[in-house]
Design a protein around this motif. Structure first.
Motif, PDB file in Angstrom:
ATOM      1  N   MET A  62       0.849  -1.184   0.000  1.00 56.05           N
ATOM      2  CA  MET A  62       0.000   0.000   0.000  1.00 56.05           C
ATOM      3  C   MET A  62       0.892   1.244   0.000  1.00 56.05           C
ATOM      4  N   SER A  63       0.698   2.141  -0.977  1.00 53.01           N
ATOM      5  CA  SER A  63       1.551   3.321  -1.133  1.00 53.01           C
ATOM      6  C   SER A  63       0.900   4.537  -0.474  1.00 53.01           C
ATOM      7  N   LYS A  64       1.745   5.477  -0.163  1.00 52.33           N
ATOM      8  CA  LYS A  64       1.310   6.711   0.472  1.00 52.33           C
ATOM      9  C   LYS A  64       1.983   7.887  -0.240  1.00 52.33           C
ATOM     10  N   ARG A  65       1.226   8.933  -0.448  1.00 51.43           N
ATOM     11  CA  ARG A  65       1.763  10.133  -1.099  1.00 51.43           C
ATOM     12  C   ARG A  65       2.195  11.132  -0.029  1.00 51.43           C
ATOM     13  N   THR A  66       3.395  11.678  -0.229  1.00 47.40           N
ATOM     14  CA  THR A  66       3.954  12.648   0.708  1.00 47.40           C
ATOM     15  C   THR A  66       4.457  13.851  -0.081  1.00 47.40           C
ATOM     16  N   VAL A  67       4.056  15.036   0.354  1.00 46.58           N
ATOM     17  CA  VAL A  67       4.467  16.283  -0.305  1.00 46.58           C
ATOM     18  C   VAL A  67       5.077  17.184   0.758  1.00 46.58           C
ATOM     19  N   PHE A  68       6.247  17.714   0.466  1.00 49.56           N
ATOM     20  CA  PHE A  68       6.891  18.662   1.384  1.00 49.56           C
ATOM     21  C   PHE A  68       7.747  19.638   0.583  1.00 49.56           C
ATOM     22  N   THR A  69       7.994  20.794   1.197  1.00 44.96           N
ATOM     23  CA  THR A  69       8.735  21.881   0.553  1.00 44.96           C
ATOM     24  C   THR A  69       9.855  22.328   1.480  1.00 44.96           C
ATOM     25  N   THR A  70      11.024  22.544   0.873  1.00 44.01           N
ATOM     26  CA  THR A  70      12.195  23.014   1.614  1.00 44.01           C
ATOM     27  C   THR A  70      12.733  24.260   0.925  1.00 44.01           C
ATOM     28  N   ASP A  82       8.260   6.486  -6.321  1.00 44.23           N
ATOM     29  CA  ASP A  82       8.147   7.488  -7.391  1.00 44.23           C
ATOM     30  C   ASP A  82       8.349   8.874  -6.770  1.00 44.23           C
ATOM     31  N   ILE A  83       9.396   9.573  -7.226  1.00 43.00           N
ATOM     32  CA  ILE A  83       9.741  10.874  -6.644  1.00 43.00           C
ATOM     33  C   ILE A  83       9.776  11.914  -7.757  1.00 43.00           C
ATOM     34  N   LYS A  84       8.932  12.946  -7.604  1.00 43.08           N
ATOM     35  CA  LYS A  84       8.957  14.111  -8.492  1.00 43.08           C
ATOM     36  C   LYS A  84       9.531  15.283  -7.712  1.00 43.08           C
ATOM     37  N   ASP A  85      10.606  15.827  -8.246  1.00 40.08           N
ATOM     38  CA  ASP A  85      11.325  16.901  -7.550  1.00 40.08           C
ATOM     39  C   ASP A  85      11.397  18.127  -8.470  1.00 40.08           C
ATOM     40  N   LYS A  86      11.167  19.299  -7.889  1.00 44.27           N
ATOM     41  CA  LYS A  86      11.214  20.554  -8.643  1.00 44.27           C
ATOM     42  C   LYS A  86      12.035  21.568  -7.866  1.00 44.27           C
ATOM     43  N   TRP A  87      13.104  22.062  -8.524  1.00 43.69           N
ATOM     44  CA  TRP A  87      13.970  23.081  -7.952  1.00 43.69           C
ATOM     45  C   TRP A  87      13.631  24.426  -8.602  1.00 43.69           C
ATOM     46  N   THR A  88      13.425  25.449  -7.769  1.00 44.25           N
ATOM     47  CA  THR A  88      13.058  26.774  -8.262  1.00 44.25           C
ATOM     48  C   THR A  88      13.916  27.817  -7.577  1.00 44.25           C
ATOM     49  N   LEU A  89      14.476  28.710  -8.376  1.00 50.60           N
ATOM     50  CA  LEU A  89      15.261  29.825  -7.845  1.00 50.60           C
ATOM     51  C   LEU A  89      14.368  31.054  -7.790  1.00 50.60           C
ATOM     52  N   VAL A 130      12.481   6.865   3.828  1.00 48.23           N
ATOM     53  CA  VAL A 130      12.822   7.503   2.543  1.00 48.23           C
ATOM     54  C   VAL A 130      12.817   9.030   2.665  1.00 48.23           C
ATOM     55  N   LYS A 131      11.834   9.564   3.370  1.00 40.80           N
ATOM     56  CA  LYS A 131      11.758  11.020   3.527  1.00 40.80           C
ATOM     57  C   LYS A 131      12.947  11.548   4.309  1.00 40.80           C
ATOM     58  N   LYS A 132      13.334  10.860   5.367  1.00 42.71           N
ATOM     59  CA  LYS A 132      14.472  11.280   6.166  1.00 42.71           C
ATOM     60  C   LYS A 132      15.764  11.212   5.362  1.00 42.71           C
ATOM     61  N   THR A 133      15.953  10.132   4.625  1.00 40.28           N
ATOM     62  CA  THR A 133      17.163   9.984   3.807  1.00 40.28           C
ATOM     63  C   THR A 133      17.214  11.026   2.693  1.00 40.28           C
ATOM     64  N   LEU A 134      16.057  11.285   2.090  1.00 38.51           N
ATOM     65  CA  LEU A 134      16.011  12.256   0.991  1.00 38.51           C
ATOM     66  C   LEU A 134      16.320  13.676   1.487  1.00 38.51           C
ATOM     67  N   LYS A 135      15.746  14.066   2.609  1.00 43.10           N
ATOM     68  CA  LYS A 135      16.010  15.392   3.150  1.00 43.10           C
ATOM     69  C   LYS A 135      17.475  15.568   3.535  1.00 43.10           C
ATOM     70  N   ARG A 192      14.176  26.876  -3.724  1.00 43.88           N
ATOM     71  CA  ARG A 192      13.016  26.122  -3.238  1.00 43.88           C
ATOM     72  C   ARG A 192      12.990  24.741  -3.870  1.00 43.88           C
ATOM     73  N   GLU A 193      12.715  23.731  -3.028  1.00 42.12           N
ATOM     74  CA  GLU A 193      12.604  22.345  -3.486  1.00 42.12           C
ATOM     75  C   GLU A 193      11.218  21.811  -3.116  1.00 42.12           C
ATOM     76  N   ASP A 194      10.444  21.429  -4.118  1.00 37.64           N
ATOM     77  CA  ASP A 194       9.121  20.830  -3.920  1.00 37.64           C
ATOM     78  C   ASP A 194       9.195  19.353  -4.283  1.00 37.64           C
ATOM     79  N   VAL A 195       8.894  18.504  -3.316  1.00 39.53           N
ATOM     80  CA  VAL A 195       8.985  17.057  -3.484  1.00 39.53           C
ATOM     81  C   VAL A 195       7.590  16.460  -3.406  1.00 39.53           C
ATOM     82  N   ASP A 196       7.273  15.667  -4.420  1.00 38.71           N
ATOM     83  CA  ASP A 196       6.018  14.905  -4.450  1.00 38.71           C
ATOM     84  C   ASP A 196       6.403  13.430  -4.551  1.00 38.71           C
ATOM     85  N   MET A 197       6.218  12.695  -3.468  1.00 41.44           N
ATOM     86  CA  MET A 197       6.740  11.331  -3.367  1.00 41.44           C
ATOM     87  C   MET A 197       5.611  10.334  -3.105  1.00 41.44           C
TER      88      MET A 197
END
Length: 329
Positions: free
Chosen positions: A1-9, A101-108, A149-154, A134-139
């Motif tokens: 069972m998968s879970k979607r996680t979205v966070f911004t740094t 599945d990780i979608k990452d977006k970097w914005t200046l 995974v979230k801890k390792t990715l951050k 800015r980093e927007d992650v949709d995982m």
């Protein structure tokens, strides 16, 4: 069972880093991959079959990460990732094993001191001044492995941003030193060119060109002002003396010589039949002639008559002005 996680740094960038340097680093895919501390191998590949139509024309890489699952136990994870450059950032899409599945977006974003300020998004702690990344992650991940995974990715991406900032500092230092060196070289060149006695001499003329009447100097030196005139202004002696007297004709540029007038367009001499007398003669009194002699006299002018007309001695005759006027009818 998968879970979607979205966070911004959001990471504030230090002063002295320009927008162009950060965008250049984001668009360098190999550098972005190598800045990740987990990557141990990468190479470009073709788009896989599972790629969507939008991602099919993106740039794809095969990456190998080294993951520390437990203290003292490490593993390898291989996955495919696509990169898509944006005007102010970068997009990546990672297809990892076990349905990760990780979608990452970097914005200046942000504004520099000489740029107009823009409203910022609230609720994210965006800096009011300066540049920020800015980093927007949709995982999407298995619900049991989401925390790990979230801890390792951050942690990995935090190290990536620190290395990116340091890399930008090094790049800015190199650009600043190059601009300073170029500026000093230009100043040195102009100071040497203005010093007396340092004018570069002209190349030796080709004697074969003199026999045919051509210019003895290259094309880029033809039509330029002579160094003799420039030396007179800067007190610089003429660096070249012609060995022959006939060479003076070869130095004359036909573009700056006055052409010979054409006789077809020259003005013909005036015709005496249609020429007017001088202004003084046209407005002066008409001359009168005596009936007894062939001598011409002007009215009101004292003249000396011949001996055959008057007495033996010279006399001053005065003519009446009425005789010079035309008769009335």
């Amino acid at each position: 069972m998968s879970k979607r996680t979205v966070f911004t740094t959001i990471t504030a960038l230090p002063a002295g880093i320009t927008r162009e340097t950060v965008i250049e680093t984001l668009h360098n895919h190999f550098e972005m991959i190598d800045l990740n501390p987990l990557v141990i191998e990468r190479h470009p590949i073709k788009a896989p079959r599972r790629a969507s139509p939008e991602e099919f024309h993106s740039i794809w890489y095969h990456v190998v990460d080294k993951i520390n699952y437990f203290p003292g136990y490490n593993g390898r994870t291989e996955f495919d990732v696509c990169f898509h450059d944006l005007k102010n950032g970068l997009q990546t899409h990672c297809y990892a094993p076990l349905g990760l599945d990780i979608k990452d977006k970097w914005t200046l974003g942000g504004t520099l001191p000489h740029e107009p300020k823009e409203p910022v998004e609230i609720g994210l702690g965006v800096p009011k001044e300066g540049l920020w990344l800015r980093e927007d992650v949709d995982m999407k991940c298995n619900i049991m492995a989401t925390g790990f995974v979230k801890k390792t990715l951050k942690k990995a991406h935090g190290t990536l941003v620190e290395r990116l900032v340091e890399k930008a500092h090094i790049r800015e230092t190199e650009l600043h030193n190059n601009r300073l060196e170029e500026h000093n070289s230009i100043l040195s060149y102009y100071s040497d060119s203005r010093s007396p006695g340092l004018a570069s001499p002209l190349p030796s003329p080709d004697p074969s060109l003199l026999r045919h009447g051509a210019s003895p100097f290259p094309n880029h030196l033809q039509g330029q002002p002579s160094l003799h005139h420039r030396g007179s202004l800067g007190k610089t002696p003429y660096p070249y003396s012609p060995p022959m007297e006939g060479m003076q004709q070869a130095f004359v540029d036909p573009r700056y010589t006055q052409p010979t007038p054409d006789s077809r367009y020259s003005q013909p001499p005036p015709d005496p039949r249609y020429s007017l007398p001088p202004k003084e003669a046209r407005y002066s009194q008409q001359p009168t002639q005596s009936q007894d002699a062939r001598t011409t006299y002007h009215a009101y002018d004292p003249v000396e008559l011949p001996s055959s007309v008057g007495s033996s001695g010279p006399q001053i005759a005065e003519l009446d002005s009425s005789s010079a006027q035309p008769p009335r009818y």
